[in-house]
Write an enzyme that holds these catalytic residues in place. Structure first.
Site, PDB file in Angstrom:
ATOM      1  N   ASP A  66       9.813  -3.137  -4.827  1.00  0.00           N
ATOM      2  CA  ASP A  66       8.911  -4.273  -4.693  1.00  0.00           C
ATOM      3  C   ASP A  66       7.957  -4.336  -5.874  1.00  0.00           C
ATOM      4  O   ASP A  66       7.943  -3.454  -6.740  1.00  0.00           O
ATOM      5  CB  ASP A  66       8.125  -4.182  -3.378  1.00  0.00           C
ATOM      6  CG  ASP A  66       7.653  -2.766  -3.046  1.00  0.00           C
ATOM      7  OD1 ASP A  66       7.365  -2.012  -4.001  1.00  0.00           O
ATOM      8  OD2 ASP A  66       7.568  -2.431  -1.869  1.00  0.00           O
ATOM      9  N   ASP A 135       2.009   0.219   9.761  1.00  0.00           N
ATOM     10  CA  ASP A 135       2.451  -0.831  10.673  1.00  0.00           C
ATOM     11  C   ASP A 135       3.973  -0.908  10.764  1.00  0.00           C
ATOM     12  O   ASP A 135       4.522  -1.842  11.337  1.00  0.00           O
ATOM     13  CB  ASP A 135       1.879  -2.189  10.273  1.00  0.00           C
ATOM     14  CG  ASP A 135       2.320  -2.648   8.883  1.00  0.00           C
ATOM     15  OD1 ASP A 135       3.090  -1.918   8.215  1.00  0.00           O
ATOM     16  OD2 ASP A 135       1.887  -3.737   8.454  1.00  0.00           O
ATOM     17  N   HIS A 137       6.142  -1.069   8.143  1.00  0.00           N
ATOM     18  CA  HIS A 137       6.874  -1.772   7.090  1.00  0.00           C
ATOM     19  C   HIS A 137       7.599  -0.780   6.182  1.00  0.00           C
ATOM     20  O   HIS A 137       7.164   0.350   5.999  1.00  0.00           O
ATOM     21  CB  HIS A 137       5.949  -2.688   6.276  1.00  0.00           C
ATOM     22  CG  HIS A 137       4.974  -1.991   5.384  1.00  0.00           C
ATOM     23  ND1 HIS A 137       3.626  -1.915   5.646  1.00  0.00           N
ATOM     24  CD2 HIS A 137       5.158  -1.348   4.196  1.00  0.00           C
ATOM     25  CE1 HIS A 137       3.021  -1.265   4.669  1.00  0.00           C
ATOM     26  NE2 HIS A 137       3.937  -0.903   3.776  1.00  0.00           N
ATOM     27  N   GLU A 142       6.846  -6.724   6.066  1.00  0.00           N
ATOM     28  CA  GLU A 142       5.822  -6.588   7.087  1.00  0.00           C
ATOM     29  C   GLU A 142       6.385  -6.906   8.470  1.00  0.00           C
ATOM     30  O   GLU A 142       7.478  -7.476   8.603  1.00  0.00           O
ATOM     31  CB  GLU A 142       4.664  -7.538   6.781  1.00  0.00           C
ATOM     32  CG  GLU A 142       3.976  -7.294   5.436  1.00  0.00           C
ATOM     33  CD  GLU A 142       3.057  -6.079   5.446  1.00  0.00           C
ATOM     34  OE1 GLU A 142       3.170  -5.234   6.363  1.00  0.00           O
ATOM     35  OE2 GLU A 142       2.211  -5.978   4.538  1.00  0.00           O
TER      36      GLU A 142
END
Length: 260
Positions: A66, A135, A137, A142
């Site tokens: 990313d 979370d 990811h 996400e």
């Protein structure tokens, strides 16, 4: 999915073993490189082994997971610069052989499509290193991300920006709002996935990854559908795993000839 619970230093050695073994067998292998704090000890171990002439990256190629959108080319937290500092500059991996999505492109969707095409032209990723967010990811997929997603523009969750603020002198407002990220379908096309997680802050995400239902709520759970996933976690990150004792027993009983 194989779960290995061990001290952080041992996890780094195990992940480096996988890279070293792959490059010994296939010197031109395609590596998937992650940023963030999880792989740093692995990169330190690989740099040490390279200095000892145990491993060479001279013929390898690499793709990043990313990139932030809009960070200047010389910004130290631009992921291409991070990976250059943490690994590329310390081994014999040619900078031109390392590819990342173009977060400064004028046409971001076109840049994403071009990145997907580049991975395909390389024959796909042989070994993908991964971390996991608090979370759930992976890369910057996400919660709510499609399990069939491809490289695309994403909006970062506030939790992710708060978690990453430590890399921006604690200033969450300095963390970009948008990113380009490989999709979950892109990531799971890699032939071997190695995910590292340490610390109590990752415990809930790890529990969902390993033992929870496959769901876009916890994007990393898509890894349960992959045929070759190695999850390397320390005691703290494994703290909520109901079957932790089983994972320890299974790893202790692993045949010597069977690698990760």
């Amino acid at each position: 999915m194989e779960v290995v619970i061990a001290p952080p230093a041992e996890l780094a050695r195990l992940a480096a073993d996988v890279v070293e073994r792959l490059l010994a067998a296939r010197p031109d292998a395609v590596l998937g490189l992650a940023t963030g704090s999880s792989p740093l000890a692995v990169y330190d171990e690989l740099a040490r082994r390279h200095a000892e002439r145990r491993v060479s990256f001279a013929r390898a190629r690499a793709f990043l997971l990313d990139e932030y959108v809009g960070l200047p080319a010389d910004h130290p937290q631009r992921y291409r610069n991070v990976i250059d500092a943490e690994l590329v500059s310390r081994v014999d991996l040619a900078p031109v052989a390392v590819h990342g999505p173009d977060g400064l492109a004028v046409d971001l969707p076109a840049a994403c499509a071009a990145y997907e095409a580049a991975i395909a032209r390389a024959g796909g990723v042989d070994l993908q290193l991964l971390g996991i967010g608090t979370d759930g990811h992976v890369a910057f997929n996400e919660p709510g991300s499609s399990l069939g997603s491809r490289t695309r523009v994403k909006t970062l969750a506030l939790q992710t920006r708060q978690d990453n603020a430590r890399f921006f002198d604690g200033d969450v407002d300095a963390v970009p709002t948008h990113c380009l990220t490989q999709g979950l379908a892109t990531i799971t096309e890699a032939r071997h996935l190695v995910l590292l997680a340490t610390g109590t802050s990752k415990a809930r995400a790890v529990q969902q990854l390993v033992e929870g239902p496959v769901s876009a709520r916890w994007p990393a759970t898509v890894l349960q559908l992959h045929p070759h996933v190695t999850v390397l976690v320390d005691d703290d990150a494994a703290g909520l795993l109901e079957l932790a004792d089983h994972y320890r027993e299974a790893y202790a009983a692993k045949p010597e000839w069977q690698h990760l």
